[in-house]
Scaffold this active site. Structure first.
Site, PDB file in Angstrom:
ATOM      1  N   GLY A   1     -12.161 -27.732  23.611  1.00 33.19           N
ATOM      2  CA  GLY A   1     -13.563 -27.307  23.663  1.00 33.19           C
ATOM      3  C   GLY A   1     -14.471 -28.520  23.777  1.00 33.19           C
ATOM      4  O   GLY A   1     -13.995 -29.664  23.824  1.00 33.19           O
ATOM      5  N   ASN A   2     -15.780 -28.292  23.773  1.00 37.41           N
ATOM      6  CA  ASN A   2     -16.728 -29.418  23.854  1.00 37.41           C
ATOM      7  C   ASN A   2     -16.852 -30.158  22.528  1.00 37.41           C
ATOM      8  O   ASN A   2     -17.324 -31.277  22.489  1.00 37.41           O
ATOM      9  CB  ASN A   2     -18.116 -28.911  24.295  1.00 37.41           C
ATOM     10  CG  ASN A   2     -18.177 -28.708  25.803  1.00 37.41           C
ATOM     11  OD1 ASN A   2     -18.144 -29.669  26.549  1.00 37.41           O
ATOM     12  ND2 ASN A   2     -18.204 -27.470  26.241  1.00 37.41           N
TER      13      ASN A   2
ATOM     14  N   TYR B   1     -16.236 -12.483  38.569  1.00 37.53           N
ATOM     15  CA  TYR B   1     -17.320 -13.463  38.413  1.00 37.53           C
ATOM     16  C   TYR B   1     -17.672 -13.987  39.806  1.00 37.53           C
ATOM     17  O   TYR B   1     -16.780 -14.324  40.581  1.00 37.53           O
ATOM     18  CB  TYR B   1     -16.802 -14.598  37.530  1.00 37.53           C
ATOM     19  CG  TYR B   1     -17.833 -15.378  36.749  1.00 37.53           C
ATOM     20  CD1 TYR B   1     -18.009 -16.738  36.978  1.00 37.53           C
ATOM     21  CD2 TYR B   1     -18.618 -14.772  35.769  1.00 37.53           C
ATOM     22  CE1 TYR B   1     -18.927 -17.471  36.244  1.00 37.53           C
ATOM     23  CE2 TYR B   1     -19.534 -15.503  35.027  1.00 37.53           C
ATOM     24  CZ  TYR B   1     -19.692 -16.848  35.262  1.00 37.53           C
ATOM     25  OH  TYR B   1     -20.596 -17.585  34.532  1.00 37.53           O
TER      26      TYR B   1
ATOM     27  N   ILE C   1     -12.985 -22.231  31.809  1.00 38.37           N
ATOM     28  CA  ILE C   1     -11.626 -21.692  31.692  1.00 38.37           C
ATOM     29  C   ILE C   1     -11.356 -21.192  30.279  1.00 38.37           C
ATOM     30  O   ILE C   1     -10.477 -20.341  30.072  1.00 38.37           O
ATOM     31  CB  ILE C   1     -10.552 -22.701  32.137  1.00 38.37           C
ATOM     32  CG1 ILE C   1     -10.769 -24.048  31.507  1.00 38.37           C
ATOM     33  CG2 ILE C   1     -10.512 -22.811  33.649  1.00 38.37           C
ATOM     34  CD1 ILE C   1      -9.666 -25.009  31.854  1.00 38.37           C
ATOM     35  N   ASP C   2     -12.149 -21.642  29.315  1.00 40.21           N
ATOM     36  CA  ASP C   2     -12.040 -21.066  27.967  1.00 40.21           C
ATOM     37  C   ASP C   2     -12.354 -19.578  28.006  1.00 40.21           C
ATOM     38  O   ASP C   2     -11.743 -18.757  27.316  1.00 40.21           O
ATOM     39  CB  ASP C   2     -12.977 -21.775  26.981  1.00 40.21           C
ATOM     40  CG  ASP C   2     -14.419 -21.769  27.465  1.00 40.21           C
ATOM     41  OD1 ASP C   2     -14.653 -22.061  28.656  1.00 40.21           O
ATOM     42  OD2 ASP C   2     -15.300 -21.436  26.680  1.00 40.21           O
TER      43      ASP C   2
HETATM   44  N1  LIG Z   1     -12.615 -27.933  10.629  1.00 43.54           N
HETATM   45  C1  LIG Z   1     -13.899 -27.997  11.034  1.00 43.54           C
HETATM   46  N2  LIG Z   1     -14.615 -29.105  10.846  1.00 43.54           N
HETATM   47  C2  LIG Z   1     -15.909 -29.160  11.278  1.00 43.54           C
HETATM   48  N3  LIG Z   1     -16.552 -28.176  11.885  1.00 43.54           N
HETATM   49  C3  LIG Z   1     -15.872 -27.038  12.091  1.00 43.54           C
HETATM   50  C4  LIG Z   1     -14.519 -26.891  11.682  1.00 43.54           C
HETATM   51  N4  LIG Z   1     -14.114 -25.672  12.045  1.00 43.54           N
HETATM   52  C5  LIG Z   1     -15.152 -25.095  12.636  1.00 43.54           C
HETATM   53  N5  LIG Z   1     -16.225 -25.906  12.668  1.00 43.54           N
HETATM   54  C6  LIG Z   1     -17.497 -25.508  13.261  1.00 43.54           C
HETATM   55  O1  LIG Z   1     -17.091 -25.076  14.575  1.00 43.54           O
HETATM   56  C7  LIG Z   1     -17.973 -25.566  15.560  1.00 43.54           C
HETATM   57  C8  LIG Z   1     -17.160 -25.853  16.798  1.00 43.54           C
HETATM   58  O2  LIG Z   1     -16.449 -24.651  17.069  1.00 43.54           O
HETATM   59  P1  LIG Z   1     -15.360 -24.633  18.204  1.00 43.54           P
HETATM   60  O3  LIG Z   1     -15.125 -23.195  18.511  1.00 43.54           O
HETATM   61  O4  LIG Z   1     -14.216 -25.510  17.869  1.00 43.54           O
HETATM   62  O5  LIG Z   1     -16.188 -25.307  19.402  1.00 43.54           O
HETATM   63  P2  LIG Z   1     -15.691 -25.683  20.857  1.00 43.54           P
HETATM   64  O6  LIG Z   1     -14.590 -24.727  21.236  1.00 43.54           O
HETATM   65  O7  LIG Z   1     -16.940 -25.536  21.673  1.00 43.54           O
HETATM   66  O8  LIG Z   1     -15.221 -27.101  20.744  1.00 43.54           O
HETATM   67  C9  LIG Z   1     -18.592 -26.807  14.987  1.00 43.54           C
HETATM   68  O9  LIG Z   1     -19.926 -26.857  15.470  1.00 43.54           O
HETATM   69  C10 LIG Z   1     -18.536 -26.584  13.489  1.00 43.54           C
HETATM   70  O10 LIG Z   1     -19.751 -26.021  13.045  1.00 43.54           O
HETATM   71  C1  LIG Z   2     -20.056 -22.426  28.305  1.00 46.22           C
HETATM   72  C2  LIG Z   2     -18.952 -23.380  27.917  1.00 46.22           C
HETATM   73  C3  LIG Z   2     -19.465 -24.803  27.839  1.00 46.22           C
HETATM   74  C4  LIG Z   2     -18.387 -22.947  26.539  1.00 46.22           C
HETATM   75  O1  LIG Z   2     -17.594 -23.963  26.029  1.00 46.22           O
HETATM   76  P1  LIG Z   2     -17.343 -24.180  24.443  1.00 46.22           P
HETATM   77  O2  LIG Z   2     -18.487 -23.598  23.684  1.00 46.22           O
HETATM   78  O3  LIG Z   2     -16.083 -23.418  24.167  1.00 46.22           O
HETATM   79  O4  LIG Z   2     -17.191 -25.633  24.266  1.00 46.22           O
HETATM   80  C5  LIG Z   2     -17.797 -23.285  28.954  1.00 46.22           C
HETATM   81  O5  LIG Z   2     -17.397 -21.945  29.047  1.00 46.22           O
HETATM   82  C6  LIG Z   2     -18.231 -23.765  30.322  1.00 46.22           C
HETATM   83  O6  LIG Z   2     -18.230 -24.941  30.574  1.00 46.22           O
HETATM   84  N1  LIG Z   2     -18.586 -22.812  31.246  1.00 46.22           N
HETATM   85  C7  LIG Z   2     -18.952 -23.168  32.607  1.00 46.22           C
HETATM   86  C8  LIG Z   2     -20.045 -22.274  33.149  1.00 46.22           C
HETATM   87  C9  LIG Z   2     -19.671 -20.798  33.243  1.00 46.22           C
HETATM   88  O7  LIG Z   2     -18.830 -20.321  32.455  1.00 46.22           O
HETATM   89  O8  LIG Z   2     -20.248 -20.080  34.127  1.00 46.22           O
HETATM   90  K   LIG Z   3     -17.557 -21.132  22.796  1.00 44.31           K
END
Ligand SMILES: Nc1ncnc2c1ncn2[C@@H]1O[C@H](COP(=O)(O)OP(=O)(O)O)[C@@H](O)[C@H]1O
Ligand SMILES: CC(C)(COP(=O)(O)O)[C@@H](O)C(=O)NCCC(=O)O
Ligand SMILES: [K+]
Length: 243
Positions: free
Chosen positions: A8-9, A87, A95-96
């Site tokens: 993820g980001n 889409y 892709i997530d």
């Molecule tokens: N173990 C952890 N440590 C810190 N933050 C966490 C943890 N688990 C969940 N979070 C929370 O989850 C958020 C990120 O969620 P996540 O779904 O992993 O994001 P992404 O898929 O965009 O990387 C963070 O902003 C934080 O608030």
């Molecule tokens: C919107 C997102 C950044 C979500 O990513 P995440 O919150 O899981 O980090 C990711 O799905 C993305 O880069 N999407 C591209 C644009 C689209 O889905 O149309």
């Molecule tokens: K997300």
């Protein structure tokens, strides 16, 4: 035995699956990735296949290491998927989101499903009962909203999220907590209501790292599942073994 990786980001999430059961789950920052791969390989020598879904670019060394250690399926816009993707811009679709929809097919085939993933961004994805992905929405995530209030104003502090803030904030901190956390909860409730009015018998899945702190009353058709995206990746990996 499968290794699935969700980049993820904010965080990397991994899970080891054996017969659709999670044996191990990890969440870590990108910088720890190489070390984690070595640890997983030692702990689970029976891992044969892996699938990688990343919305950000990864250190090429990581992908090389994964390819060397396990057979690697990189999830991208060309990967065979178990649903129809309608889409309009599949080449820019996160892709997530593909993995989340695959999880919805895996667990709720034949149903209208809205998947809400609260992470760096909050994504909303709709799969119909005919296994067609229509799309949804992208909204700023919890941390992004705290950071943007701080970054784009002269005086607002960077506030740390706290659960269940009062509706009426009577300090700067509690005003920000209410505006962001109660604001997202109202967005979630209002969005679910709008989708429910368009799609009968809708199942809603709530997932992502911030789904805990943003939890809304789970009615009979709303389910929390913190492993949903990982389950979707495992399903896509298993699906591609049969192609
Ligand atoms: N173990 C952890 N440590 C810190 N933050 C966490 C943890 N688990 C969940 N979070 C929370 O989850 C958020 C990120 O969620 P996540 O779904 O992993 O994001 P992404 O898929 O965009 O990387 C963070 O902003 C934080 O608030
Ligand atoms: C919107 C997102 C950044 C979500 O990513 P995440 O919150 O899981 O980090 C990711 O799905 C993305 O880069 N999407 C591209 C644009 C689209 O889905 O149309
Ligand atoms: K997300």
């Amino acid at each position: 035995m499968n290794l699935v990786i969700d980049g993820g980001n904010t965080f990397i999430k991994t899970a080891v699956f054996q017969n659709n059961t999670i044996l191990d789950k990890q969440i870590f920052k990108k910088e720890e990735f190489l070390k984690k791969i070595d640890q997983l390989q030692k702990k689970f020598p029976e891992i044969e296949e892996s699938i990688l879904s990343s919305v950000t670019s990864l250190d090429p060394e990581v992908e090389k290491r994964l390819e060397k250690a396990f057979s690697l399926l990189r999830l991208d816009g060309n990967t065979k998927i178990p649903f129809t993707n309608s889409y309009a811009t599949p080449q820019t679709l996160g892709i997530d989101r593909i993995a989340l929809v695959a999880a919805a097919v895996n667990s709720y085939s034949g149903k209208n499903v809205l998947v809400i993933d609260a992470g760096t961004c909050i994504t909303y994805d709709l799969k119909t009962s005919e296994e067609v992905y229509l799309g949804g929405a992208i909204s700023p995530g919890l941390e992004m909203r705290f950071k943007s209030l701080h970054k784009f104003t002269a005086n607002l502090p960077l506030v740390t999220a706290k659960p269940e803030p009062e509706l009426i904030g009577d300090t700067t901190e509690s005003s920000i907590l209410s505006g962001i956390i109660n604001g997202i909860k109202m967005e979630l409730k209002g969005t679910v209501e709008s989708y429910c009015s368009k799609f009968e018998d809708l199942t809603v899945i709530f997932t992502g790292g911030d789904s805990q702190i943003l939890s809304i009353p789970l009615k009979n058709s709303i389910f929390a599942n913190s492993n949903f995206l990982l389950e979707g990746l495992n399903f896509i990996l298993e699906f591609n073994k049969t192609q």
